[in-house]
Design an enzyme around this catalytic site. Structure first.
Site, PDB file in Angstrom:
ATOM      1  N   GLU A   1     -15.460  10.804  12.083  1.00 51.99           N
ATOM      2  CA  GLU A   1     -16.642  10.835  11.216  1.00 51.99           C
ATOM      3  C   GLU A   1     -17.888  11.352  11.932  1.00 51.99           C
ATOM      4  O   GLU A   1     -19.008  10.953  11.615  1.00 51.99           O
ATOM      5  CB  GLU A   1     -16.906   9.436  10.628  1.00 51.99           C
ATOM      6  CG  GLU A   1     -15.774   8.935   9.741  1.00 51.99           C
ATOM      7  CD  GLU A   1     -16.043   7.572   9.112  1.00 51.99           C
ATOM      8  OE1 GLU A   1     -16.880   6.827   9.662  1.00 51.99           O
ATOM      9  OE2 GLU A   1     -15.428   7.268   8.088  1.00 51.99           O
TER      10      GLU A   1
ATOM     11  N   GLU B   1      -8.967   8.029   4.788  1.00 51.50           N
ATOM     12  CA  GLU B   1      -9.381   6.645   4.536  1.00 51.50           C
ATOM     13  C   GLU B   1      -9.794   6.504   3.081  1.00 51.50           C
ATOM     14  O   GLU B   1     -10.889   6.899   2.700  1.00 51.50           O
ATOM     15  CB  GLU B   1     -10.541   6.218   5.448  1.00 51.50           C
ATOM     16  CG  GLU B   1     -10.168   6.045   6.905  1.00 51.50           C
ATOM     17  CD  GLU B   1     -11.302   5.457   7.735  1.00 51.50           C
ATOM     18  OE1 GLU B   1     -12.268   4.923   7.144  1.00 51.50           O
ATOM     19  OE2 GLU B   1     -11.226   5.544   8.973  1.00 51.50           O
TER      20      GLU B   1
END
Length: 836
Positions: A180, A249
């Site tokens: 991320e 995710e």
């Protein structure tokens, strides 16, 4: 048309393929494993958040739930808590974890990071890394890159030695570097861009023979595959037209902080997200989490995240796999039926075989869609329908029929007619005389940042200073002490040996103080509750007492103590003495309380100890810490985490009906509060004790109580399914299962028609229409059975008129689960009473 460009990860010289080598490749439509196109359905199970004994069952449940892959991060600070001192035993044996995944016939996704976020302490970074002079984390810094490469290489080499990569015949088909970073990259400027390029080059240089991925990295350098994390990833764009869409995710829920209500994401919304993703070309989806588990020890991040990491997790899979061949290789035709309704058709141009997705993105408006010769279909708002052959409804996400298991906690003797013996407690106060007198281990003429002082070897850091009071008696009695800390700190303030107050979460502490003539001692105890784990430069966020620390007289600074000489001590004396360890050499120091009246309660800085026998059976075990304040708990020397049942969630909001329709956004207050539970209760009251921590008799529970509590109500219980509840739309089949040898003993509620309420959340009741046969039929089909199925139709329940406002009838059933022996004992007693 199908893109003809297929990328196959080359066999590299430094990775010797085995005879069972698996070739892993991909194109824009799917992953290609040994020449076969596959959709990947994965679930996250983090090995250190459970025990080795739990792993086989968790992995098997993932497989039984329809998954074909398991994903996990690798946790750097767990494996290298001290510089070059590695730990890979017990529940840190990730090699064993991956081998179990392979034995179950599943693929594996290796997410090295080594920054992981994961609501894990400090995002997975070891604090010794932060304390290297000149280092800057997650940027173009040679010191950091060197350490990152050393750890990454070690993990890769361990996997190679164990033959875990697909090209070696192992289960790992994907690996991840960084995590991320795209969310924060702009804050690092050109150095951030240089860093991410270096990450890609370093990863490729590991020669693992399978593709590398980067999460949330739109500018991921080739050959990295950019992936998406979030709640909806159907609109994501890959960083290369030849790369597949991957949803690494899919947040099935959200984490909880101490003092908050428990958030829940409706199953219908998770189903919508998954199905919509594959409708729009998705190739891989990973439930985050599939099994959440427990933040044992001091591993929870945050700050202020609870010990449980129990994300809502899915229980079954969908009809998507039925169309896998067409989805991954057929021609794709998309058509907007309305501004909110989209039809996606996958078709084999040679055979004419078809598979369709029909989606409705509107938050409120249901639609009836006429597909001409293929039929008419009712499409609820915020749902996706899967159509076999584009003519038959196989599945609709708004009609998901997953069972809700309502768990109950039971005392070990709940079937008996006599109460359990009360626990006998021992106690010892935390020795603080040295700290209250200012005696430390090292000193500095400044307020030290807590991570730099403690290396995170303990939650606790003592700050101690003293000064001489030569003022007049009047000025000594009208002073205010002000203390400022970081946002992560929870701290206590002592003046001349007396506790004068406590403070939390970046709030300035202020309290009037009375000084004594001559020397005055000020002692501050800072307690971290998980180090920050996310955000740009999060590693630079200070922890502990940041200052200023001042004495003021009517608002005017009289004494600034910030640059005084401060003495420091890391941790508690009880930690040094290992009071949590049943075999500690200091065991004789404990004092025995003959009864609860002799036991000191509601006292801060105290240790409690008791012994107990393990609850019988195989159900999970928890300890109920109601009545305790804040601290840490150990069972037989194993940490089961931090506790803080004194933090109570707000009492409002749980009575609102949980509406699945509309986007669920974790950062939006309006959607955060629409499906919450646990209002007005301790955020976490029960704490999991893995059965592998226990022996049949003579187990030891040790509690360190930081702020004051009463252990008289502490008890040990088992967690079992008390009731099961499910809802199913007309035309489908409702299924209930008690599992673990329990049977359905009673139908608590049953209604076919328009029942109101949500399983596990609100009171169930009949709606505007109801079949009078509902309860009788449910009892006939289910009572006395471990599992049962009921066909939901008017043929089963009889025809009822629900009017034009009820578009689809449904069946809602909730049943009680009971031990089979107990059930038949009660049944026998009931028959005897009837005869009498």
């Amino acid at each position: 048309m199908l893109n003809s460009c297929i990328i196959v990860v080359a066999i590299l010289v430094l990775l010797c393929p085995s005879s069972s080598a698996i070739q892993v490749g991909y194109d824009s439509r799917s992953m290609i494993i040994d020449g076969e196109r596959k959709l990947i359905f994965s679930g996250a199970i983090h090995y250190p958040r459970s025990t080795t004994e739990m792993w086989p069952d968790l992995i098997q449940k993932a497989k039984d739930g329809g998954l074909n892959a398991v994903e996990t991060y690798i946790f750097w600070n767990a494996h290298e808590p001290r510089y070059r001192q590695y730990k890979f035993d017990g529940n840190l044996d990730f090699i064993k974890f991956f081998k179990l995944i392979q034995e179950a016939g599943l693929y594996a996704i290796l997410r090295i990071g080594p920054y992981v976020c994961a609501e894990w302490n400090y995002g997975g970074f070891p604090v010794w890394l932060h304390n290297i002079d000149g280092i800057e984390l997650r940027t173009d810094n040679e010191l950091y890159k060197n350490e990152m490469q050393i750890f990454t290489t070690k993990i890769v080499e361990m996997c190679k030695e164990a033959n875990l990569f697909a090209l070696q015949g192992g289960p790992i088909i994907l690996a991840q570097i960084e995590n991320e970073y795209g969310n924060i990259e702009s804050h690092y400027g050109d150095r951030g861009k240089a860093y991410i390029k270096w990450c890609a080059q370093m990863a490729v240089g590991q020669n693992i023979g399978v593709p590398w991925i980067m999460c949330q990295q739109a500018d991921a350098p080739q050959p990295m595959i950019n992936t998406c994390n979030g709640m909806y990833c159907d609109q994501m764009h890959t960083n290369d037209p030849n790369s597949p869409k991957m949803f690494t995710e899919n947040w099935t829920g959200w984490f909880t902080k101490w003092g908050q209500k428990a958030p829940h994401r409706p199953a219908e919304d998770v189903a919508f997200s998954v199905t919509r993703f594959y409708q729009l070309g998705g190739a891989l989806m990973n439930y985050y989490m599939y099994h959440g588990g427990t933040n044992f020890g001091r591993t929870s991040g945050g700050p202020f995240l609870i010990t449980s990491y129990d994300y809502d997790a899915p229980l079954d899979e969908y009809a998507i796999k039925m169309g896998e061949k067409l989805i991954t290789s057929g021609n794709v035709i998309s058509k907007d039926i309305t501004s909110n309704v989209q039809l996606t058709t996958f078709i084999n141009d040679t055979t004419g075989e078809r598979f369709c997705f029909l989606s409705n993105n509107h938050w409120e408006r249901d639609e009836t869609i006429d597909l001409q010769q293929d039929g008419k279909f009712f499409l609820p708002a915020w749902s996706v329908t899967i159509l076999g052959g584009c003519q038959k409804e196989l599945y609709n996400t708004a009609k998901v029929t997953t069972q809700t298991s309502i768990m109950v906690k039971q005392a070990d003797n709940y079937e008996e007619d006599y109460p359990a013996d009360p626990l006998s407690w021992m106690w010892i106060f935390e020795s603080m005389k040295d700290k209250l007198q200012g005696i430390g281990r090292f000193s500095a003429r400044q307020l030290l940042e807590q991570k730099r002082a403690t290396f995170d070897h303990s939650d606790y850091l003592w700050y101690m200073t003293s000064f001489d009071n030569n003022g007049t008696s009047s000025s000594s009695k009208n002073l205010t002490l002000s203390v400022t800390s970081s946002e992560q700190a929870h701290y206590h303030v002592f003046v001349n040996g007396q506790l004068i107050g406590s403070q939390s979460e970046h709030k300035q502490f202020q309290s009037p103080v009375s000084l004594v003539p001559g020397r005055n001692n000020i002692t501050l105890l800072s307690a971290t509750v998980g180090l920050k784990n996310y955000g740009e430069f999060f590693d630079k966020n200070p922890d502990g007492i940041t200052g200023p620390v001042v004495l003021t007289d009517n608002g005017n600074i009289t004494i600034d103590l910030s640059s005084n000489t401060w003495n420091y001590k890391v941790g508690l004396n009880g930690e040094v003495k290992r009071l949590h360890d049943p075999y500690s050499l200091h065991a004789r120091a404990w004092k025995i309380a003959d009864d609860m009246e002799e036991l000191p309660t509601d006292r801060s800085m105290i240790w409690y100890k008791t012994t107990f026998r393990a609850p019988s059976g195989t159900d999970p075990v928890v300890v109920d810490l109601i009545g305790m304040g804040k601290g840490q708990a150990w069972v037989n020397g194993n940490s089961i985490g931090r506790f803080w049942p004194l933090r109570i969630a707000d009492s409002n909001g749980c009575d609102v009906e949980c509406n699945y329709r509309g986007a669920y956004k974790n950062d939006d207050v309006s959607t955060q509060t629409r499906c919450v539970t646990n209002c007005g209760n301790p955020t976490q009251r029960w704490y999991h004790i893995p059965r592998s921590f226990l022996t049949p008799e003579n187990n030891t529970l040790v509690l360190f109580e930081e702020i004051g509590g009463n252990p008289s109500q502490v008890s040990f219980q088992t967690v079992t399914v008390g009731s099961v509840c499910a809802s199913a739309a007309e035309g489908s089949t409702l299924q209930l299962s008690c599992q673990n040898g329990k049977i359905i003993s009673e139908i608590e509620f049953a209604s076919f028609g328009d029942p109101q309420g949500t399983c596990g959340r609100s009171i169930l009741q009949q709606g505007s229409c109801h079949s009078a046969q509902s309860l009788t039929i449910a009892e006939q089909e289910c009572v006395g059975m471990e599992s049962c199925s009921i066909i939901v139709s008017s043929a089963t329940f009889g025809s009822i008129d629900c009017g034009i406002n009820v578009t689809t009838k449904r069946l809602l059933v909730q049943a009680t689960c009971e031990n089979e022996v107990v059930f038949y004992k009660k049944l026998k007693l009931k028959k005897a009473q009837t005869k009498a």
